[in-house]
Structure formats: structure tokens, C-alpha cells
Scaffold this motif. Structure first.
Motif, short mmCIF file in Angstrom:
data_model
loop_
_atom_site.label_atom_id
_atom_site.label_comp_id
_atom_site.label_asym_id
_atom_site.label_seq_id
_atom_site.Cartn_x
_atom_site.Cartn_y
_atom_site.Cartn_z
N LEU A 7 0.82 -1.22 0.00
CA LEU A 7 0.00 0.00 0.00
C LEU A 7 0.85 1.26 0.00
O LEU A 7 0.36 2.34 -0.35
CB LEU A 7 -0.93 0.02 1.22
N VAL A 48 -4.90 4.30 -2.84
CA VAL A 48 -5.30 4.73 -1.51
C VAL A 48 -5.58 6.23 -1.53
O VAL A 48 -4.73 7.03 -1.96
CB VAL A 48 -4.21 4.42 -0.48
N CYS A 61 -9.56 2.48 -0.20
CA CYS A 61 -8.41 1.67 -0.63
C CYS A 61 -8.89 0.48 -1.45
O CYS A 61 -9.69 -0.33 -0.97
CB CYS A 61 -7.63 1.18 0.59
#
Length: 241
Positions: A7, A48, A61
Motif C-alpha cells: 500500500l 489509496v 483503498c
């Protein structure tokens, strides 16, 4: 804390509640319904964004397709402090009376996937948090929306959903099948997070239709329109939690 490897976020970057669609493109559709939005990171299937909706700070996300990539997202969201996750996805209906464009709020997910067995026994149920589940249903009622509420299946193999599989799921009374909820519910429970899921029907496997079969695009027009309604309900839910 170093940045999470997928991420690309670290502690303090995100808000305590996250909407988690599978499709990175749906992150933008959710953000478009928010009051303001800022992209935090973009890597592989993960996008994100931090946003604000009716005064509530939240994160959006994407998880990508399937339980393995969803599990990575949940692990890393938890690592940086996210406490609640709400899946905003699409699903294939398993009952003949559920139409394309209808919305399903899941009360549990059958573990027809391989990711959760690496964490726990298949006898451990994959279920959402009651408060999140209730808030999704209450948001639908408050907005005059009709949703199907019940158990679904999570499957790994989109192109191996045979007639036998579909018949077994239908006979069991499962409402729909998708590819992420079981991992989302199971990992959230194990991590002390709260989770829920609302999905828009994009095909009906009992009736022999799958997404993409009736249109040049992935989703039929009615499903595309009703994804916006599911997003609105998810945002209303997030604002209430």
C-alpha cells in the motif's frame, strides 16, 4: 514504522475507517461522492485516497481481485491503524429472484477460497461485525433503498464456477458469490477490526448471466448506475460509525 510494502503507507497516513472496493477505478467513483479527496499512494492494484464525507474523515483503498490481494490490503491497513473496513463491491446472484443492479448486504461468507485456511480452520465462520452490518441495513432503510440481506460465498476461481458449484450454492440459500468478503471478514475479526460488505449484483449465475456477457463493458448499465447507490449507502454508513 517503515512504509507498508504494497500500500506504500505508514502509521498516521490513513483514517480509522476505510471503504475497500476491489477495483482501483471505483476508488475514484467513491471519492467523487465525497466532499474532498487526496490521493495518498498508488501501487499495483492498490490505490489509496483520504477523503471527507459529511464531516467524517475516511480512507478509500482498493484491494484488487481475490482473497490473496484483499488479505494483503487488510494486513497493511491494520498495521497503520485502520479499525473498520467496508467492502463496496460487485457480486453474482445465486438466487433467481435477485436481479442485476440489486444490492446485497452480507451476513457471512462461505470460505470457498484458499487464503483463510492459511490463517484458521475452515470451520471458523467468516462473518461481518454486527454494528457495521446493522449500520449498512439501517442506511438502506433510511434512504428508502431495498437490499437483500443474507449469506454469500467467496470463491477463488471465477472461470471455474461450474453448474454444479452454482447449484450447490443456490440450494444452500446463499444469495451471491464474489471473491473477497471471506478474507475481509476473517482477517478483520482476527485483527480486532470491524468489517462489513455491500455488493451490487452484476450478473445472475442461476439465470446464466455473468458480467460482461450482455454488454461491451464489464458491468451492465443498471449495475453501473446502482454501484453509485451502493457507494452512497457505504458512505452514509461510514459517517454513522
Amino acid at each position: 514504522m517503515a512504509k507498508q510494502p504494497h500500500l506504500l503507507v505508514e502509521d498516521g497516513d490513513l483514517n480509522d475507517i476505510a471503504l475497500v472496493p476491489g477495483d482501483p477505478g471505483r476508488v475514484d467513483r467513491i471519492a467523487a461522492q465525497c466532499d474532498e479527496a487526496t490521493t495518498v499512494a498508488r501501487n499495483r492494484e492498490y490505490k489509496v485516497v483520504n477523503a471527507t464525507y459529511e464531516g467524517r474523515d475516511l480512507t478509500i483503498c482498493s484491494t484488487g481481485i481475490g482473497s490473496p490481494s484483499a488479505a494483503i490490503a487488510i494486513e497493511e491497513l491494520h498495521a497503520v491503524g485502520v479499525e473498520t473496513v467496508i467492502r463496496v463491491g460487485t457480486t453474482g446472484a445465486l438466487q433467481s429472484d435477485i436481479e442485476i443492479g440489486d444490492m446485497v448486504v452480507a451476513t457471512g461468507a462461505a470460505k470457498d477460497e484458499g487464503t483463510t485456511e492459511r490463517y484458521e480452520s475452515e470451520t471458523v465462520p467468516a462473518v461481518p461485525d454486527y454494528a457495521v452490518l446493522s449500520a449498512l441495513v439501517e442506511a438502506a432503510e433510511a434512504n428508502g433503498e431495498s437490499v437483500h440481506v443474507g449469506p454469500i460465498a467467496t470463491d477463488d476461481a471465477f472461470y471455474a464456477e461450474t453448474d454444479e458449484y452454482v447449484a450447490a450454492w443456490e440450494a444452500a440459500g446463499l444469495l451471491a458469490v464474489e471473491m473477497e468478503a471471506a478474507a475481509l471478514f476473517s482477517l478483520a475479526r482476527r485483527k480486532g477490526m470491524a468489517a462489513g460488505a455491500i455488493c451490487t449484483v452484476d450478473g445472475n449465475l442461476v439465470e446464466g448471466t455473468q458480467k460482461g456477457e450482455t454488454d461491451d463493458e464489464e458491468l451492465p448499465e443498471k449495475a453501473k448506475n446502482n454501484v453509485e447507490r451502493a457507494i452512497a449507502l457505504a458512505l452514509e454508513t461510514a459517517a454513522s460509525l
